[in-house]
Design an enzyme around this catalytic site. Structure first.
Site, mmCIF file in Angstrom:
data_model
loop_
_atom_site.group_PDB
_atom_site.id
_atom_site.type_symbol
_atom_site.label_atom_id
_atom_site.label_comp_id
_atom_site.label_asym_id
_atom_site.label_seq_id
_atom_site.Cartn_x
_atom_site.Cartn_y
_atom_site.Cartn_z
ATOM 1 N N HIS A 194 -8.685 -6.121 3.185
ATOM 2 C CA HIS A 194 -7.635 -6.510 3.573
ATOM 3 C C HIS A 194 -7.603 -7.726 3.889
ATOM 4 C CE1 HIS A 194 -3.536 -6.180 5.411
ATOM 5 N NE2 HIS A 194 -3.323 -4.828 4.354
ATOM 6 N N THR A 237 0.791 -1.010 0.181
ATOM 7 C CA THR A 237 0.215 -0.006 0.366
ATOM 8 C C THR A 237 0.864 1.152 0.313
ATOM 9 O OG1 THR A 237 -1.610 -1.189 1.290
ATOM 10 C CG2 THR A 237 -1.909 1.228 1.455
ATOM 11 N N HIS A 294 -3.183 -2.486 -4.649
ATOM 12 C CA HIS A 294 -2.287 -3.946 -4.926
ATOM 13 C C HIS A 294 -3.446 -5.193 -5.397
ATOM 14 C CE1 HIS A 294 -2.133 -4.912 -0.843
ATOM 15 N NE2 HIS A 294 -2.245 -3.578 -0.665
#
Length: 686
Positions: free
Chosen positions: A423, A307, A483
């Site tokens: 996440h 990140t 990502h």
């Protein structure tokens, strides 16, 4: 038979015999770890041979240290050395499982800035079998304590210990020679850490990484950096700077900028369905909106900084580092020419929003270096135990609470909101889970669509707020994926998701696509097929806003320019263009995925592209590692003074209140102090 066993035991009852046993057991377990826990891609007899023998030289050397001592200490020193090395293997197994990479000392050194909530993630990653790396140590200790192996107190001759040390170094040299013959420039060019471990071993990799880290520290001290180092950087940047597209330049001039950071969000999720249901219906609609420019060949270009690398590229057009995080290592001390500073000096209010602690990725210091006036981190939000999951506030709660501060920002403003729920390890409580998981059989991958769906719902609610507040019509709304969410370690699951029997290196390179959407009322939208990456966002945004910054150091190119080169560089030196996809030494045709046998003309093209990529990456590293921007202030730009910023709640609120009085252009001011209603179905708030 009993005589042979007794003879073998007698041999182990010597210092040298025990030494050989420890070395053997350690090398065997290391090789097993190579084969079962890491994806090293050893191909051909040479690579397979090197993989099998590479634990031996370091083991001979390190365990040989104990041979210079005397008595029982020799034995326990070997055990301690084995334990230290086993912890290193164990740590790398855990780290590699999620990040498809090996630990670096930069990551370890900066772990204090990123470790918040990491324990929960590690708990999800660890498997009981991981602890088998310590099994040989337990066996050796038991054998010693039960006297099955007796301690030989006779001194081991030091000249023999020296011979073993010399032998170890000789084997290392021979191993490196073979490795370099098979893979030239192994330690001098930018390669994936997998290559170093595959050819040289985990311990040699640790030694090389320690050297790199020390070298990095020396560079950080600016011992050799000078203004003249910028000459080659400026020459490269100016040579590759492209003119903007006149159809888009200045189309969003004077508008707010709202950036939504889609955590771990990959392009394949757009229009993806599970059991006939769209994973992201709100994002799909936004993606196809007539006023949204959507890029379907946009790649993440992050390395270990994940990140933080994405943020570095997004707001500076500088690459992250090949190892570690630039924000963690250099964010506090370096000079930058970042988007917040550029726009702040053009009359914009600048703010970042993040539902976790400000120290995460060293943001509290880096954002000052970048020129953010406000940083609304965890202390600005109300929290309860069920408000957070994983790495911070759940997205629905985060967006709702962030909106009250967005209402107060004087316009025009530049605001970045970082989502967190999508996440790893993709956790979500039952009351928020209303979407089916995928059925790949991979427990890590299958919940991914559920947290992505939750993020989509949160975005839908936030979009409604933007429309209600009037910000939707007067803002550039940009969404980007930072990502990958699913690492290369989950190949079988990736193949299942993509509807393939298996995936190769080409497929994995294309799997690095993440979404980029830029929306603005009146903007001519559509699906743009140009090839680009996160390094290109800043010049694209500046041209859309009509901000001339021809003198800044930016390595990206405007995605909307007709003259861009469309070369997407990955941090390990690989690249993608509309024509070629290069992974390691293999080149594929991008349009078909076909592996190419290169003609002489194609080889020249690849060499030219590789030189461009290598130069670009190395020059960007030079800028960051040497803090070169301290020597250069572009015309019309004022260097950031970090002392001007304080992100503590009391200071932030006082500054916000003063700004509202001085510049009554906020949403709240225009509504005569009446807050914008925010609708959410978050069950925690009912």
């Amino acid at each position: 038979m009993s005589g042979k066993i007794k003879g073998s035991t007698n041999k182990l009852n010597t210092v040298f015999g025990f030494y050989l046993l420890v070395v053997l057991l350690f090398c065997v377990k290391t090789y097993i770890a190579y084969q079962t826990e890491f994806t090293l891609g050893a191909k051909g007899s040479v690579q397979q041979f090197l993989l099998a023998i590479n634990p031996i030289p370091a083991a001979l050397l390190l365990f040989g240290i104990a041979l210079y001592f005397r008595g029982r200490l020799v034995y326990w020193l070997m055990i301690v050395i084995d334990l230290i090395q086993s912890i290193w293997i164990f740590a790398n197994i855990i780290y590699y499982r999620e990040f498809s990479d090996f630990l670096t000392f930069s990551v370890i050194k900066g772990s204090g800035d990123v470790q918040n909530n990491l324990g929960k993630s590690i708990g999800q990653i660890i498997r009981p079998t991981d602890f088998l790396v310590f099994l040989d140590i337990i066996v050796l200790v038991v054998l010693l304590l039960t006297h099955v192996i007796r301690v030989d107190v006779r001194p081991f001759k030091r000249r023999y210990a020296l011979v073993l040390s010399v032998l170890a170094f000789s084997l290392m040299g021979a191993e490196y020679g073979m490795a370099n013959a098979d893979r030239s420039g192994l330690l001098t060019r930018t390669f994936d850490n997998n290559y170093i471990v595959k050819y040289l071993g985990l311990n040699e990799y640790a030694a090389f990484n320690a050297y790199q880290t020390q070298k990095e520290s020396a560079t950080r001290a600016h011992a050799n950096a000078s203004a003249s180092d910028l000459t080659s950087v400026k020459k490269f940047v100016n040579r590759n700077r492209v003119s903007p597209n006149v159809k888009y330049y200045g189309q969003a001039k004077g508008k707010n900028v709202i950036i939504i950071h889609l955590e771990s969000f990959q392009q394949f999720l757009i229009n993806y369905k599970v059991d006939g249901k769209e994973v992201t219906p709100n994002l799909n609609k936004f993606y196809k909106n007539k006023n949204t420019l959507s890029f379907d060949n946009f790649y993440n270009q992050v390395a270990q900084g994940k990140t933080s690398d994405a943020e570095m590229m997004l707001e500076n057009s500088l690459y992250g580092l090949p190892q570690g995080s630039a924000m963690t290592t250099y964010g506090t001390q370096n000079t930058f020419q970042a988007a917040p500073a550029i726009l702040s000096q053009k009359g914009y209010t600048t703010a970042a929003f993040h539902g976790d602690v400000p120290s995460f990725w060293n943001r509290d210091n880096t954002y000052k270096s970048w020129g953010y006036e406000y940083f609304f981190s965890s202390s600005y939000y109300k929290t309860k135990p069920d408000y957070s999951v994983g790495y911070g506030l759940k997205d629905k709660i985060f967006f709702k609470q962030a909106s009250q501060y967005l209402d107060q920002l004087p316009q025009p403003f530049y605001a970045k909101l970082i989502t967190l729920t999508n996440h790893y390890p993709y956790e979500l409580d039952k009351q928020n889970t209303d979407f089916p998981a995928t059925k790949t059989g991979d427990k890590t991958v299958d919940p991914y669509v559920q947290t992505a769906h939750y993020l989509d719902e949160a975005f839908g609610e936030f979009l409604t707020y933007l429309k209600t507040s009037g910000l939707y019509k007067n803002s550039v709304i940009m969404l980007y994926g930072d990502h990958y969410g699913i690492s290369d370690n989950h190949r079988a699951a990736i193949a299942h998701l993509l509807g393939k029997k298996s995936v190769n290196e080409y497929d994995l390179a294309q799997f690095q696509k993440v979404p980029l959407m830029i929306h603005s009322a009146g903007l001519k939208g559509g699906i743009d097929h140009t090839y680009g990456g996160e390094i290109d966002v800043l010049p694209t945004l500046m041209d859309l806003l009509g901000v001339k910054d021809n003198n800044t150091i930016q390595f990206g190119q405007d995605l909307l320019s007709n003259k861009r080169n469309q070369v997407v560089a990955f941090r390990d030196g690989d690249f993608v263009t509309p024509k070629y996809t290069k992974v390691g030494s293999t080149v594929y045709q991008t349009s078909t995925g076909k592996k190419l046998t290169l003609t002489s003309q194609q080889k020249k093209q690849i060499t030219k592209l590789q030189n461009y990529v290598t130069t670009e990456l190395s020059l960007s590293d030079r800028v960051i590692e040497g803090d070169l921007l301290r020597f250069y202030t572009p015309k019309g730009f004022t260097k950031v003074n970090k002392k001007d910023y304080n992100y503590k709640y009391i200071n932030g609120m006082a500054k916000l209140k003063a700004a509202e009085k001085k510049y009554p252009t906020s949403v709240l001011a225009k509504r005569n102090g009446k807050a914008v209603p925010y609708k959410t179905d978050a069950p925690e708030l009912k």
